[in-house]
Scaffold this motif. Sequence first.
Motif, PDB file in Angstrom:
ATOM      1  N   UNK A  39      -2.951 -10.984  -4.821  1.00  0.00           N
ATOM      2  CA  UNK A  39      -4.176 -11.434  -4.159  1.00  0.00           C
ATOM      3  C   UNK A  39      -3.865 -12.235  -2.894  1.00  0.00           C
ATOM      4  N   UNK A  40      -4.423 -11.797  -1.802  1.00  0.00           N
ATOM      5  CA  UNK A  40      -4.089 -12.396  -0.513  1.00  0.00           C
ATOM      6  C   UNK A  40      -4.651 -13.808  -0.372  1.00  0.00           C
ATOM      7  N   UNK A  41      -5.666 -14.151  -1.183  1.00  0.00           N
ATOM      8  CA  UNK A  41      -6.261 -15.487  -1.091  1.00  0.00           C
ATOM      9  C   UNK A  41      -5.493 -16.530  -1.881  1.00  0.00           C
ATOM     10  N   UNK A  42      -4.549 -16.111  -2.712  1.00  0.00           N
ATOM     11  CA  UNK A  42      -3.840 -17.034  -3.604  1.00  0.00           C
ATOM     12  C   UNK A  42      -2.536 -17.484  -2.950  1.00  0.00           C
ATOM     13  N   UNK A  43      -2.525 -18.716  -2.424  1.00  0.00           N
ATOM     14  CA  UNK A  43      -1.320 -19.223  -1.760  1.00  0.00           C
ATOM     15  C   UNK A  43      -0.289 -19.722  -2.764  1.00  0.00           C
ATOM     16  N   UNK A  44      -0.740 -20.212  -3.918  1.00  0.00           N
ATOM     17  CA  UNK A  44       0.184 -20.677  -4.958  1.00  0.00           C
ATOM     18  C   UNK A  44       0.748 -19.500  -5.716  1.00  0.00           C
ATOM     19  N   UNK A  45       1.601 -18.756  -5.068  1.00  0.00           N
ATOM     20  CA  UNK A  45       2.036 -17.467  -5.600  1.00  0.00           C
ATOM     21  C   UNK A  45       3.461 -17.142  -5.141  1.00  0.00           C
ATOM     22  N   UNK A  46       4.203 -16.494  -6.016  1.00  0.00           N
ATOM     23  CA  UNK A  46       5.478 -15.862  -5.664  1.00  0.00           C
ATOM     24  C   UNK A  46       5.269 -14.363  -5.813  1.00  0.00           C
ATOM     25  N   UNK A  47       5.652 -13.591  -4.822  1.00  0.00           N
ATOM     26  CA  UNK A  47       5.483 -12.140  -4.884  1.00  0.00           C
ATOM     27  C   UNK A  47       6.848 -11.474  -4.745  1.00  0.00           C
ATOM     28  N   UNK A  48       7.105 -10.484  -5.589  1.00  0.00           N
ATOM     29  CA  UNK A  48       8.302  -9.668  -5.451  1.00  0.00           C
ATOM     30  C   UNK A  48       7.934  -8.429  -4.644  1.00  0.00           C
ATOM     31  N   UNK A  49       8.605  -8.259  -3.522  1.00  0.00           N
ATOM     32  CA  UNK A  49       8.395  -7.079  -2.674  1.00  0.00           C
ATOM     33  C   UNK A  49       9.666  -6.238  -2.757  1.00  0.00           C
ATOM     34  N   UNK A  50       9.558  -5.115  -3.439  1.00  0.00           N
ATOM     35  CA  UNK A  50      10.727  -4.284  -3.713  1.00  0.00           C
ATOM     36  C   UNK A  50      11.138  -3.457  -2.498  1.00  0.00           C
ATOM     37  N   UNK A  51      10.158  -3.055  -1.704  1.00  0.00           N
ATOM     38  CA  UNK A  51      10.468  -2.294  -0.491  1.00  0.00           C
ATOM     39  C   UNK A  51       9.270  -2.350   0.442  1.00  0.00           C
ATOM     40  N   UNK A  52       9.491  -1.908   1.676  1.00  0.00           N
ATOM     41  CA  UNK A  52       8.398  -1.822   2.652  1.00  0.00           C
ATOM     42  C   UNK A  52       8.351  -0.401   3.207  1.00  0.00           C
ATOM     43  N   UNK A  53       8.582   0.549   2.338  1.00  0.00           N
ATOM     44  CA  UNK A  53       8.639   1.943   2.781  1.00  0.00           C
ATOM     45  C   UNK A  53       7.309   2.403   3.363  1.00  0.00           C
ATOM     46  N   UNK A  54       6.202   1.881   2.873  1.00  0.00           N
ATOM     47  CA  UNK A  54       4.901   2.304   3.415  1.00  0.00           C
ATOM     48  C   UNK A  54       4.682   1.796   4.826  1.00  0.00           C
ATOM     49  N   UNK A  55       5.389   0.714   5.193  1.00  0.00           N
ATOM     50  CA  UNK A  55       5.308   0.213   6.559  1.00  0.00           C
ATOM     51  C   UNK A  55       6.298   0.944   7.459  1.00  0.00           C
ATOM     52  N   UNK A  56       7.490   1.217   6.931  1.00  0.00           N
ATOM     53  CA  UNK A  56       8.507   1.884   7.731  1.00  0.00           C
ATOM     54  C   UNK A  56       8.268   3.382   7.856  1.00  0.00           C
ATOM     55  N   UNK A  57       7.716   3.992   6.786  1.00  0.00           N
ATOM     56  CA  UNK A  57       7.488   5.438   6.785  1.00  0.00           C
ATOM     57  C   UNK A  57       6.101   5.761   6.225  1.00  0.00           C
ATOM     58  N   UNK A  58       5.044   5.398   6.937  1.00  0.00           N
ATOM     59  CA  UNK A  58       3.693   5.680   6.426  1.00  0.00           C
ATOM     60  C   UNK A  58       3.425   7.170   6.266  1.00  0.00           C
ATOM     61  N   UNK A  59       4.199   7.993   7.000  1.00  0.00           N
ATOM     62  CA  UNK A  59       4.000   9.445   6.918  1.00  0.00           C
ATOM     63  C   UNK A  59       4.357  10.012   5.549  1.00  0.00           C
ATOM     64  N   UNK A  60       5.064   9.247   4.740  1.00  0.00           N
ATOM     65  CA  UNK A  60       5.450   9.706   3.409  1.00  0.00           C
ATOM     66  C   UNK A  60       4.310   9.576   2.386  1.00  0.00           C
ATOM     67  N   UNK A  61       3.215   8.896   2.758  1.00  0.00           N
ATOM     68  CA  UNK A  61       2.210   8.517   1.772  1.00  0.00           C
ATOM     69  C   UNK A  61       0.806   8.921   2.207  1.00  0.00           C
ATOM     70  N   UNK A  62      -0.096   8.864   1.239  1.00  0.00           N
ATOM     71  CA  UNK A  62      -1.514   8.995   1.533  1.00  0.00           C
ATOM     72  C   UNK A  62      -1.892   7.985   2.623  1.00  0.00           C
ATOM     73  N   UNK A  63      -2.647   8.414   3.619  1.00  0.00           N
ATOM     74  CA  UNK A  63      -2.925   7.562   4.779  1.00  0.00           C
ATOM     75  C   UNK A  63      -3.664   6.285   4.393  1.00  0.00           C
ATOM     76  N   UNK A  64      -4.582   6.367   3.421  1.00  0.00           N
ATOM     77  CA  UNK A  64      -5.322   5.176   3.004  1.00  0.00           C
ATOM     78  C   UNK A  64      -4.396   4.187   2.300  1.00  0.00           C
ATOM     79  N   UNK A  65      -3.507   4.709   1.440  1.00  0.00           N
ATOM     80  CA  UNK A  65      -2.552   3.861   0.729  1.00  0.00           C
ATOM     81  C   UNK A  65      -1.621   3.162   1.707  1.00  0.00           C
ATOM     82  N   UNK A  66      -1.087   3.919   2.658  1.00  0.00           N
ATOM     83  CA  UNK A  66      -0.170   3.340   3.635  1.00  0.00           C
ATOM     84  C   UNK A  66      -0.877   2.287   4.487  1.00  0.00           C
TER      85      UNK A  66
END
Length: 347
Positions: free
Chosen positions: A72-99
Amino acid sequence: MTFVVNVRILSYRTSGLQRYLLELLQRMPIDDIRQIAPRNTLGVTKAHIWEQAVLPLSVHGKLLWSPSNSGPITKTGQVVTIHDVVRLDHPEFFNSRNAAWYRFLTPRLARRVKRVIADSEFTKSRLLELAGIPDDKVIVIHLGVDARFVPQEGERVMHTIQKLKLPTNRYVLSLGALGPHKNLGRLLRAWQIIYSSLPEDVWLIVVGAKGKNLVFQEVPELTTLPPRVFLTGHIPDELLPSLYSGAMAFAYPSVYEGFGLPPLEAMASGTPTLVGNRASLPEVVGDAAVQVDPFDIEAIADGLHRLIEDASLRAVLREKGLDRAGQFNWDKTAEQTWRVLAEAAED
Protein backbone atom coordinates in the motif's frame (compact mmCIF):
# COMPACT_ATOMS: atom_id res chain seq x y z
CA MET A 1 8.14 -6.56 18.50
CA THR A 2 4.94 -7.45 16.65
CA PHE A 3 4.48 -6.71 12.98
CA VAL A 4 2.02 -7.46 10.21
CA VAL A 5 2.82 -9.49 7.09
CA ASN A 6 0.94 -9.00 3.84
CA VAL A 7 0.44 -12.63 2.73
CA ARG A 8 -2.08 -12.17 -0.10
CA ILE A 9 0.16 -14.09 -2.54
CA LEU A 10 -0.14 -17.31 -0.55
CA SER A 11 -3.58 -17.99 -2.03
CA TYR A 12 -2.00 -18.60 -5.45
CA ARG A 13 -0.05 -21.55 -6.84
CA THR A 14 3.44 -21.85 -5.37
CA SER A 15 6.15 -20.14 -7.40
CA GLY A 16 9.26 -18.18 -6.47
CA LEU A 17 7.44 -15.41 -4.57
CA GLN A 18 5.41 -17.81 -2.49
CA ARG A 19 8.41 -20.01 -1.76
CA TYR A 20 10.39 -17.01 -0.54
CA LEU A 21 7.65 -15.98 1.89
CA LEU A 22 6.95 -19.51 3.16
CA GLU A 23 10.65 -20.21 3.78
CA LEU A 24 11.02 -17.03 5.84
CA LEU A 25 7.79 -17.29 7.81
CA GLN A 26 8.66 -20.75 9.11
CA ARG A 27 11.94 -19.37 10.48
CA MET A 28 10.48 -16.33 12.25
CA PRO A 29 8.94 -16.13 15.77
CA ILE A 30 5.30 -16.92 15.09
CA ASP A 31 4.07 -15.01 18.18
CA ASP A 32 5.50 -11.76 16.80
CA ILE A 33 3.78 -11.99 13.42
CA ARG A 34 0.22 -11.26 12.37
CA GLN A 35 -0.60 -12.39 8.85
CA ILE A 36 -3.20 -10.53 6.78
CA ALA A 37 -4.73 -11.62 3.47
CA PRO A 38 -8.05 -11.18 1.64
CA ARG A 39 -10.77 -13.52 2.83
CA ASN A 40 -11.10 -15.01 -0.66
CA THR A 41 -8.73 -15.53 -3.57
CA LEU A 42 -8.97 -12.42 -5.76
CA GLY A 43 -8.09 -11.73 -9.36
CA VAL A 44 -5.03 -9.58 -9.99
CA THR A 45 -6.85 -6.25 -10.24
CA LYS A 46 -9.05 -6.81 -7.19
CA ALA A 47 -6.05 -8.07 -5.20
CA HIS A 48 -4.21 -4.80 -5.85
CA ILE A 49 -7.32 -2.79 -4.91
CA TRP A 50 -7.53 -4.75 -1.63
CA GLU A 51 -3.85 -4.12 -1.00
CA GLN A 52 -4.16 -0.36 -1.53
CA ALA A 53 -7.56 0.30 0.05
CA VAL A 54 -8.28 -2.38 2.66
CA LEU A 55 -4.92 -3.57 3.95
CA PRO A 56 -3.76 -0.19 5.37
CA LEU A 57 -6.88 -0.03 7.56
CA SER A 58 -6.04 -3.43 9.09
CA VAL A 59 -2.48 -2.70 10.21
CA HIS A 60 -3.45 -0.50 13.22
CA GLY A 61 -0.15 1.34 13.52
CA LYS A 62 2.07 -1.74 13.38
CA LEU A 63 5.01 -2.14 11.02
CA LEU A 64 3.91 -3.80 7.78
CA TRP A 65 6.12 -6.14 5.78
CA SER A 66 5.06 -6.52 2.14
CA PRO A 67 7.23 -9.34 0.75
CA SER A 68 6.13 -9.58 -2.89
CA ASN A 69 7.05 -6.49 -4.95
CA SER A 70 4.02 -4.39 -4.02
CA GLY A 71 2.36 -2.81 -1.01
CA PRO A 72 0.00 0.00 0.00
CA ILE A 73 1.48 3.27 -1.15
CA THR A 74 -0.13 5.21 1.73
CA LYS A 75 1.57 3.12 4.43
CA THR A 76 4.93 4.68 5.32
CA GLY A 77 5.54 2.36 8.30
CA GLN A 78 6.42 -0.47 5.97
CA VAL A 79 9.26 -2.64 4.72
CA VAL A 80 8.81 -3.91 1.16
CA THR A 81 10.75 -6.68 -0.57
CA ILE A 82 11.26 -5.86 -4.24
CA HIS A 83 12.53 -8.97 -5.99
CA ASP A 84 12.98 -7.38 -9.41
CA VAL A 85 12.02 -4.38 -11.54
CA VAL A 86 11.56 -6.27 -14.77
CA ARG A 87 8.25 -4.53 -15.49
CA LEU A 88 10.08 -1.20 -15.41
CA ASP A 89 13.10 -2.36 -17.39
CA HIS A 90 11.16 -4.49 -19.89
CA PRO A 91 7.49 -3.43 -19.97
CA GLU A 92 7.21 -5.06 -23.41
CA PHE A 93 7.33 -8.46 -21.71
CA PHE A 94 4.03 -7.89 -19.89
CA ASN A 95 0.42 -6.89 -20.23
CA SER A 96 0.47 -3.11 -20.79
CA ARG A 97 -1.87 -2.37 -17.87
CA ASN A 98 0.18 -4.53 -15.49
CA ALA A 99 3.45 -2.93 -16.57
CA ALA A 100 1.99 0.59 -16.29
CA TRP A 101 0.78 -0.11 -12.73
CA TYR A 102 4.23 -1.19 -11.56
CA ARG A 103 5.91 1.72 -13.36
CA PHE A 104 3.67 3.98 -11.27
CA LEU A 105 3.83 2.01 -8.02
CA THR A 106 7.41 0.79 -7.59
CA PRO A 107 9.38 4.06 -7.46
CA ARG A 108 6.77 5.81 -5.30
CA LEU A 109 6.53 2.89 -2.89
CA ALA A 110 10.31 2.65 -2.60
CA ARG A 111 10.51 6.36 -1.73
CA ARG A 112 7.80 6.23 0.95
CA VAL A 113 8.58 3.08 2.95
CA LYS A 114 11.14 2.79 5.74
CA ARG A 115 13.30 0.10 4.12
CA VAL A 116 13.49 -1.80 0.85
CA ILE A 117 14.87 -5.34 0.73
CA ALA A 118 16.33 -6.43 -2.62
CA ASP A 119 17.38 -9.95 -3.61
CA SER A 120 20.55 -8.87 -5.42
CA GLU A 121 23.01 -6.03 -5.93
CA PHE A 122 21.69 -5.84 -9.49
CA THR A 123 18.12 -5.14 -8.31
CA LYS A 124 19.42 -2.64 -5.78
CA SER A 125 21.34 -0.74 -8.45
CA ARG A 126 18.25 -0.56 -10.67
CA LEU A 127 16.10 0.67 -7.75
CA LEU A 128 18.58 3.38 -6.84
CA GLU A 129 18.53 4.62 -10.43
CA LEU A 130 14.80 4.30 -11.04
CA ALA A 131 13.51 5.59 -7.70
CA GLY A 132 16.27 8.03 -6.77
CA ILE A 133 16.50 6.80 -3.17
CA PRO A 134 19.51 6.78 -0.79
CA ASP A 135 21.90 3.84 -1.03
CA ASP A 136 21.46 2.88 2.62
CA LYS A 137 17.67 2.56 2.29
CA VAL A 138 18.00 -0.58 0.14
CA ILE A 139 19.40 -3.67 1.86
CA VAL A 140 20.52 -6.62 -0.26
CA ILE A 141 19.60 -10.00 1.21
CA HIS A 142 20.28 -12.98 -1.04
CA LEU A 143 17.82 -15.83 -1.18
CA GLY A 144 18.57 -19.34 0.07
CA VAL A 145 18.52 -22.87 -1.28
CA ASP A 146 16.23 -25.42 0.32
CA ALA A 147 18.14 -28.22 2.05
CA ARG A 148 16.22 -30.82 0.02
CA PHE A 149 18.17 -29.83 -3.11
CA VAL A 150 21.11 -32.20 -2.80
CA PRO A 151 22.48 -34.95 -5.07
CA GLN A 152 19.93 -37.78 -5.08
CA GLU A 153 20.32 -41.55 -5.12
CA GLY A 154 19.99 -43.24 -8.49
CA GLU A 155 16.91 -45.19 -7.43
CA ARG A 156 15.02 -42.00 -6.58
CA VAL A 157 16.07 -40.39 -9.87
CA MET A 158 14.85 -43.39 -11.85
CA HIS A 159 11.54 -43.35 -9.97
CA THR A 160 11.01 -39.73 -11.03
CA ILE A 161 11.97 -40.44 -14.63
CA GLN A 162 9.45 -43.26 -14.76
CA LYS A 163 6.72 -41.29 -12.97
CA LEU A 164 7.01 -38.41 -15.45
CA LYS A 165 7.34 -40.87 -18.38
CA LEU A 166 10.47 -39.17 -19.64
CA PRO A 167 11.74 -40.62 -22.93
CA THR A 168 15.32 -41.05 -21.64
CA ASN A 169 17.51 -40.95 -18.55
CA ARG A 170 20.08 -38.75 -20.35
CA TYR A 171 18.66 -35.28 -20.55
CA VAL A 172 19.30 -31.56 -20.38
CA LEU A 173 16.77 -29.93 -18.05
CA SER A 174 15.19 -26.51 -18.45
CA LEU A 175 12.85 -25.01 -15.89
CA GLY A 176 10.75 -21.87 -15.91
CA ALA A 177 7.38 -20.39 -16.66
CA LEU A 178 6.54 -19.31 -20.16
CA GLY A 179 7.41 -15.67 -20.70
CA PRO A 180 9.72 -13.67 -22.99
CA HIS A 181 12.39 -13.08 -20.31
CA LYS A 182 12.71 -16.84 -19.71
CA ASN A 183 13.99 -17.12 -23.30
CA LEU A 184 12.45 -20.47 -24.20
CA GLY A 185 12.31 -19.59 -27.89
CA ARG A 186 16.08 -19.07 -28.22
CA LEU A 187 16.77 -22.16 -26.13
CA LEU A 188 14.65 -24.28 -28.47
CA ARG A 189 16.30 -22.80 -31.54
CA ALA A 190 19.73 -23.47 -30.02
CA TRP A 191 18.67 -27.07 -29.39
CA GLN A 192 17.58 -27.35 -33.02
CA ILE A 193 21.12 -26.44 -34.05
CA ILE A 194 22.88 -29.07 -31.93
CA TYR A 195 20.56 -32.03 -31.37
CA SER A 196 21.68 -33.94 -34.50
CA SER A 197 25.32 -33.83 -33.35
CA LEU A 198 24.48 -35.31 -29.94
CA PRO A 199 23.98 -38.97 -29.00
CA GLU A 200 20.47 -40.07 -29.96
CA ASP A 201 19.42 -40.76 -26.38
CA VAL A 202 20.07 -37.17 -25.20
CA TRP A 203 16.87 -35.09 -24.97
CA LEU A 204 15.88 -31.61 -23.81
CA ILE A 205 13.29 -31.78 -21.01
CA VAL A 206 11.31 -28.56 -20.43
CA VAL A 207 9.41 -28.23 -17.13
CA GLY A 208 6.69 -25.62 -16.76
CA ALA A 209 5.62 -25.39 -20.41
CA LYS A 210 2.09 -26.74 -20.23
CA GLY A 211 1.64 -27.81 -23.84
CA LYS A 212 2.66 -27.25 -27.41
CA ASN A 213 -0.15 -24.78 -28.07
CA LEU A 214 1.04 -22.49 -25.29
CA VAL A 215 4.66 -22.80 -26.39
CA PHE A 216 3.77 -21.87 -29.95
CA GLN A 217 1.66 -18.96 -28.68
CA GLU A 218 4.58 -17.69 -26.60
CA VAL A 219 7.16 -18.39 -29.32
CA PRO A 220 5.18 -17.74 -32.53
CA GLU A 221 8.17 -18.17 -34.82
CA LEU A 222 8.18 -21.87 -33.90
CA THR A 223 5.63 -23.87 -35.89
CA THR A 224 6.79 -27.21 -34.51
CA LEU A 225 8.93 -28.38 -31.61
CA PRO A 226 12.48 -29.45 -32.52
CA PRO A 227 13.15 -33.19 -32.31
CA ARG A 228 13.92 -34.77 -28.94
CA VAL A 229 12.18 -32.10 -26.84
CA PHE A 230 9.80 -33.28 -24.11
CA LEU A 231 7.38 -30.93 -22.29
CA THR A 232 6.41 -32.12 -18.81
CA GLY A 233 3.99 -29.33 -17.95
CA HIS A 234 3.66 -28.46 -14.27
CA ILE A 235 5.14 -31.16 -12.03
CA PRO A 236 4.75 -31.86 -8.28
CA ASP A 237 7.25 -29.84 -6.28
CA GLU A 238 8.55 -32.95 -4.51
CA LEU A 239 9.89 -34.36 -7.78
CA LEU A 240 12.13 -31.38 -8.52
CA PRO A 241 15.21 -32.42 -6.47
CA SER A 242 15.58 -35.78 -8.20
CA LEU A 243 14.75 -34.28 -11.62
CA TYR A 244 17.53 -31.74 -11.15
CA SER A 245 19.90 -34.37 -9.82
CA GLY A 246 19.36 -36.76 -12.74
CA ALA A 247 20.08 -34.19 -15.44
CA MET A 248 23.32 -34.12 -17.40
CA ALA A 249 23.07 -30.32 -17.42
CA PHE A 250 20.65 -27.54 -16.53
CA ALA A 251 19.90 -24.74 -19.02
CA TYR A 252 18.60 -21.38 -17.80
CA PRO A 253 19.43 -18.75 -20.46
CA SER A 254 17.10 -16.14 -18.96
CA VAL A 255 17.52 -12.58 -20.16
CA TYR A 256 16.37 -11.02 -16.87
CA GLU A 257 16.22 -12.19 -13.25
CA GLY A 258 16.07 -10.30 -9.98
CA PHE A 259 17.88 -13.25 -8.41
CA GLY A 260 17.39 -16.62 -10.08
CA LEU A 261 16.75 -19.53 -7.71
CA PRO A 262 16.59 -22.42 -10.25
CA PRO A 263 20.31 -22.28 -11.19
CA LEU A 264 21.26 -22.42 -7.50
CA GLU A 265 18.89 -25.33 -6.90
CA ALA A 266 20.41 -27.18 -9.86
CA MET A 267 23.96 -26.56 -8.64
CA ALA A 268 23.01 -27.67 -5.12
CA SER A 269 21.72 -30.87 -6.73
CA GLY A 270 25.12 -31.49 -8.33
CA THR A 271 24.03 -30.54 -11.86
CA PRO A 272 26.34 -28.52 -14.17
CA THR A 273 24.52 -25.34 -15.18
CA LEU A 274 24.31 -22.85 -18.05
CA VAL A 275 22.87 -19.36 -17.49
CA GLY A 276 22.43 -16.09 -19.34
CA ASN A 277 25.10 -13.52 -18.52
CA ARG A 278 22.66 -10.66 -17.85
CA ALA A 279 21.02 -9.02 -14.82
CA SER A 280 21.57 -10.85 -11.49
CA LEU A 281 22.61 -14.29 -12.75
CA PRO A 282 26.39 -13.66 -12.93
CA GLU A 283 26.21 -12.34 -9.35
CA VAL A 284 24.42 -15.48 -8.20
CA VAL A 285 26.41 -18.24 -9.96
CA GLY A 286 29.89 -16.67 -9.98
CA ASP A 287 32.37 -18.86 -11.87
CA ALA A 288 30.43 -22.04 -11.05
CA ALA A 289 28.35 -22.11 -14.27
CA VAL A 290 28.74 -21.58 -18.00
CA GLN A 291 27.61 -18.05 -18.84
CA VAL A 292 26.41 -17.15 -22.34
CA ASP A 293 24.84 -14.18 -24.09
CA PRO A 294 21.12 -15.04 -23.82
CA PHE A 295 20.34 -13.09 -27.00
CA ASP A 296 22.88 -15.08 -29.06
CA ILE A 297 21.38 -18.39 -30.21
CA GLU A 298 24.76 -19.67 -31.44
CA ALA A 299 26.33 -18.90 -28.05
CA ILE A 300 23.58 -20.83 -26.24
CA ALA A 301 24.02 -23.73 -28.65
CA ASP A 302 27.79 -23.76 -28.20
CA GLY A 303 27.53 -23.62 -24.39
CA LEU A 304 25.04 -26.49 -24.31
CA HIS A 305 27.13 -28.58 -26.69
CA ARG A 306 30.25 -28.10 -24.56
CA LEU A 307 28.41 -29.08 -21.38
CA ILE A 308 26.93 -32.22 -22.91
CA GLU A 309 30.07 -33.44 -24.66
CA ASP A 310 32.76 -32.46 -22.16
CA ALA A 311 32.61 -34.77 -19.13
CA SER A 312 35.61 -33.10 -17.47
CA LEU A 313 33.92 -29.68 -17.70
CA ARG A 314 30.81 -31.15 -16.11
CA ALA A 315 32.89 -32.64 -13.29
CA VAL A 316 34.57 -29.30 -12.55
CA LEU A 317 31.28 -27.41 -12.61
CA ARG A 318 29.61 -30.00 -10.40
CA GLU A 319 32.15 -29.39 -7.61
CA LYS A 320 32.16 -25.62 -8.07
CA GLY A 321 28.37 -25.56 -8.15
CA LEU A 322 28.01 -27.53 -4.93
CA ASP A 323 30.41 -25.16 -3.20
CA ARG A 324 28.74 -22.03 -4.57
CA ALA A 325 25.20 -23.14 -3.70
CA GLY A 326 26.35 -23.97 -0.17
CA GLN A 327 26.91 -20.25 0.42
CA PHE A 328 23.18 -19.50 0.17
CA ASN A 329 20.75 -20.70 2.85
CA TRP A 330 17.32 -19.66 4.07
CA ASP A 331 18.39 -19.46 7.74
CA LYS A 332 20.79 -16.65 6.85
CA THR A 333 18.14 -14.96 4.69
CA ALA A 334 15.58 -15.11 7.51
CA GLU A 335 18.04 -13.84 10.12
CA GLN A 336 19.05 -10.85 7.98
CA THR A 337 15.42 -10.07 7.10
CA TRP A 338 14.36 -10.17 10.74
CA ARG A 339 17.15 -7.74 11.58
CA VAL A 340 15.93 -5.27 8.95
CA LEU A 341 12.35 -5.55 10.23
CA ALA A 342 13.47 -5.02 13.84
CA GLU A 343 15.47 -1.92 12.91
CA ALA A 344 12.55 -0.50 10.92
CA ALA A 345 10.18 -1.16 13.82
CA GLU A 346 12.50 0.65 16.24
CA ASP A 347 12.60 3.66 13.94
